[in-house]
Write an enzyme that holds these catalytic residues in place. Structure first.
Site, PDB file in Angstrom:
ATOM      1  N   TYR A 142       0.827  -1.210   0.000  1.00  0.00           N
ATOM      2  CA  TYR A 142       0.000   0.000   0.000  1.00  0.00           C
ATOM      3  C   TYR A 142       0.862   1.262   0.000  1.00  0.00           C
ATOM      4  O   TYR A 142       0.483   2.285  -0.555  1.00  0.00           O
ATOM      5  CB  TYR A 142      -0.885   0.041   1.255  1.00  0.00           C
ATOM      6  CG  TYR A 142      -2.211  -0.636   1.122  1.00  0.00           C
ATOM      7  CD1 TYR A 142      -2.303  -2.016   0.947  1.00  0.00           C
ATOM      8  CD2 TYR A 142      -3.399   0.098   1.195  1.00  0.00           C
ATOM      9  CE1 TYR A 142      -3.530  -2.637   0.857  1.00  0.00           C
ATOM     10  CE2 TYR A 142      -4.631  -0.522   1.101  1.00  0.00           C
ATOM     11  CZ  TYR A 142      -4.695  -1.880   0.937  1.00  0.00           C
ATOM     12  OH  TYR A 142      -5.915  -2.491   0.841  1.00  0.00           O
ATOM     13  N   LYS A 189       2.945 -15.337   3.209  1.00  0.00           N
ATOM     14  CA  LYS A 189       3.256 -16.119   2.014  1.00  0.00           C
ATOM     15  C   LYS A 189       4.761 -16.360   2.050  1.00  0.00           C
ATOM     16  O   LYS A 189       5.518 -15.955   1.148  1.00  0.00           O
ATOM     17  CB  LYS A 189       2.809 -15.325   0.759  1.00  0.00           C
ATOM     18  CG  LYS A 189       2.844 -16.101  -0.531  1.00  0.00           C
ATOM     19  CD  LYS A 189       1.741 -17.137  -0.659  1.00  0.00           C
ATOM     20  CE  LYS A 189       1.973 -17.983  -1.903  1.00  0.00           C
ATOM     21  NZ  LYS A 189       1.063 -19.126  -2.009  1.00  0.00           N
ATOM     22  N   ASP A 221      -3.024 -18.229   1.000  1.00  0.00           N
ATOM     23  CA  ASP A 221      -3.990 -18.940   0.142  1.00  0.00           C
ATOM     24  C   ASP A 221      -4.749 -19.986   0.949  1.00  0.00           C
ATOM     25  O   ASP A 221      -5.976 -20.090   0.875  1.00  0.00           O
ATOM     26  CB  ASP A 221      -3.289 -19.545  -1.095  1.00  0.00           C
ATOM     27  CG  ASP A 221      -2.010 -20.295  -0.776  1.00  0.00           C
ATOM     28  OD1 ASP A 221      -1.557 -20.261   0.384  1.00  0.00           O
ATOM     29  OD2 ASP A 221      -1.457 -20.926  -1.695  1.00  0.00           O
ATOM     30  N   ASP A 245      -6.519  -6.839   4.335  1.00  0.00           N
ATOM     31  CA  ASP A 245      -7.622  -6.195   3.618  1.00  0.00           C
ATOM     32  C   ASP A 245      -8.498  -7.253   2.975  1.00  0.00           C
ATOM     33  O   ASP A 245      -9.726  -7.255   3.126  1.00  0.00           O
ATOM     34  CB  ASP A 245      -7.051  -5.253   2.551  1.00  0.00           C
ATOM     35  CG  ASP A 245      -8.153  -4.575   1.743  1.00  0.00           C
ATOM     36  OD1 ASP A 245      -9.103  -4.084   2.375  1.00  0.00           O
ATOM     37  OD2 ASP A 245      -8.065  -4.569   0.501  1.00  0.00           O
ATOM     38  N   ASP A 249     -12.605  -8.799   4.339  1.00  0.00           N
ATOM     39  CA  ASP A 249     -13.854  -8.812   3.551  1.00  0.00           C
ATOM     40  C   ASP A 249     -14.377 -10.241   3.440  1.00  0.00           C
ATOM     41  O   ASP A 249     -15.579 -10.495   3.551  1.00  0.00           O
ATOM     42  CB  ASP A 249     -13.625  -8.265   2.132  1.00  0.00           C
ATOM     43  CG  ASP A 249     -13.823  -6.750   2.057  1.00  0.00           C
ATOM     44  OD1 ASP A 249     -13.548  -6.072   3.060  1.00  0.00           O
ATOM     45  OD2 ASP A 249     -14.258  -6.255   0.992  1.00  0.00           O
TER      46      ASP A 249
HETATM   47  C1  IPM Z   1     -10.450  -0.884   3.914  1.00  0.00           C
HETATM   48  C2  IPM Z   1     -10.631  -0.314   2.535  1.00  0.00           C
HETATM   49  C3  IPM Z   1      -9.431   0.558   2.186  1.00  0.00           C
HETATM   50  C4  IPM Z   1      -8.209  -0.337   2.195  1.00  0.00           C
HETATM   51  C5  IPM Z   1      -9.548   1.335   0.861  1.00  0.00           C
HETATM   52  C6  IPM Z   1     -10.767   2.197   0.822  1.00  0.00           C
HETATM   53  C7  IPM Z   1      -8.312   2.138   0.584  1.00  0.00           C
HETATM   54  O1  IPM Z   1     -10.826  -1.322   1.602  1.00  0.00           O
HETATM   55  O2  IPM Z   1     -10.366  -0.104   4.876  1.00  0.00           O
HETATM   56  O3  IPM Z   1     -10.411  -2.110   4.058  1.00  0.00           O
HETATM   57  O4  IPM Z   1      -7.899  -0.988   1.190  1.00  0.00           O
HETATM   58  O5  IPM Z   1      -7.543  -0.387   3.223  1.00  0.00           O
HETATM   59 MN    MN Z   2     -10.946  -3.304   2.458  1.00  0.00          MN
END
Ligand code: IPM
Ligand code: MN
Length: 359
Positions: A142, A189, A221, A245, A249
């Site tokens: 990042y 990894k 993975d 990240d 999700d």
């Molecule tokens: C999160 C989001 C952010 C990230 C984006 C919006 C930059 O997806 O907070 O998880 O990737 O960290």
């Molecule tokens: Mn995110």
């Protein structure tokens, strides 16, 4: 307690869901005698529209000088459809994380009993799952050097980590595990990446300070598979920025909706609290976005300041809302309740108002 809180509602549904989190905090302040002073500031696409800058100087200064930041969401379709736009809303959030030194992002994952059937995963898989992801937030690909050659045919994002960056978040993860089920799973990894090998070495060294905590390792993975195959095996997951990240999700699927997940981003001096979902522009202004992730972020803020009774009150209010099915359509497709009604239920519950019976 007196707390000054910077409020960055951001884009899309951000302002609607953050309003409900503020209502919950006001209610807590009233019941438990705290004074929460909110100060609004611009960040994200709305800040670009108004100032040309996704993180205006004024916003940054405010955040540097408050007790905590409550953040909604950023992002706008006009940027998503144009990934090469030079100025982007995400830059505001990334710069804020960096400037505030928010190196640890903490994302708890736990399904509510009443929602075990809201997940597309089978009840018997997710029942009893309860883990927290510690995602490193200010390093890795990042923030590494980004390059694109003049012809636009070759690009790179440097993934870098130092021993110090790994050590500080590792300590937080082990400390959290000591207060939980005493297990840290480091996700990396290391069969391919040099940074992952450094992570393993450093995390092993840090683990020597926590002999009561078990440490194991998973390749990312495999971890992605294990999270939905057998989520109960996890207690604390410790990982780098990009893996965290993606995995968070994925893990949100366990709870039934990404609209339920809150997070805390912590640094040495500063702290920011935000839902993990995005700005959901399609839902903007429709009173359909789930405010629970934002309300739970407010609860994490209270916990951060040691206000555990108060935080538990918010958790209890959210549990009740879910139990009584006062939830938005992401959790119950025929729900007659919207963002505002869910938030109203939560703040009324905190205030012990009689008109809860109305629901
Ligand atoms: C999160 C989001 C952010 C990230 C984006 C919006 C930059 O997806 O907070 O998880 O990737 O960290
Ligand atoms: Mn995110």
């Amino acid at each position: 307690m007196n707390l000054k809180i910077a409020v960055l509602s951001g884009d899309g549904i951000g302002p609607e869901v953050i309003l409900q989190a503020k209502k919950a905090l006001y209610a807590i302040g009233e019941v438990y005698n705290h004074e929460f002073v909110f100060e609004d500031a611009l960040m994200g696409a709305i800040a670009i529209d108004k100032t040309g800058n996704p993180l205006p100087e004024q916003t940054l200064n405010l955040c540097l000088n408050t007790d905590a930041v409550l953040f909604g969401a950023i992002g706008d379709p006009k940027y998503d459809n144009n990934p090469s736009a030079k100025v982007r809303p995400e830059q505001g959030l990334l710069k804020l994380r960096k400037e505030l030194g928010l190196f640890a992002n903490i994302r708890p994952i736990k399904p509510y009993k009443a929602l075990l059937d809201a997940s597309p995963l089978k009840r018997q898989i997710i029942e009893g799952a309860d883990f927290t992801i510690f995602r490193e937030l200010t390093g890795g690909a990042y923030f590494g050097e980004k390059k694109l050659n003049e012809e636009g045919t070759h690009a790179s994002d440097l993934c870098e980590y130092s021993e110090e960056e790994i050590t500080r978040i590792a300590h937080l993860a082990f400390k959290a595990a000591q207060n939980r089920r005493k297990k840290v799973t480091m996700v990396d990894k290391a069969n391919v990446l040099e940074t992952s090998r450094l992570w393993r070495k450093v995390v092993k060294t840090v683990s020597e300070n926590y002999p009561d905590v078990a440490l194991d390792f998973l390749f990312v993975d495999n971890a992605a598979m294990q999270i939905i195959l057998n989520p109960r095996q996890f207690d604390v997951i410790l990982t780098e920025n990009l893996f965290g990240d993606i995995l968070s999700d994925e893990a949100s699927v366990i709870t039934g909706s990404i609209g339920l997940l809150a997070s805390a981003s912590l640094g040495e001096k500063n702290a920011l609290f935000e839902p993990i979902h995005g700005s959901y522009p399609q839902a903007k202004g429709k009173n359909i976005a789930n405010p629970i992730a934002s309300i739970l972020s407010a609860a994490m803020l209270l916990e951060h300041f040691g206000l555990f009774t108060e935080a538990n009150k918010v958790y209890e209010a959210v549990e009740k809302a879910i139990e009584y099915q006062v939830v938005t359509a992401d959790l119950k497709s025929d729900s007659k309740f919207g963002t505002n009604e869910v938030g109203e239920f939560v703040s009324n519950f905190i205030l012990s108002k009689d008109d809860l019976l109305y629901f």
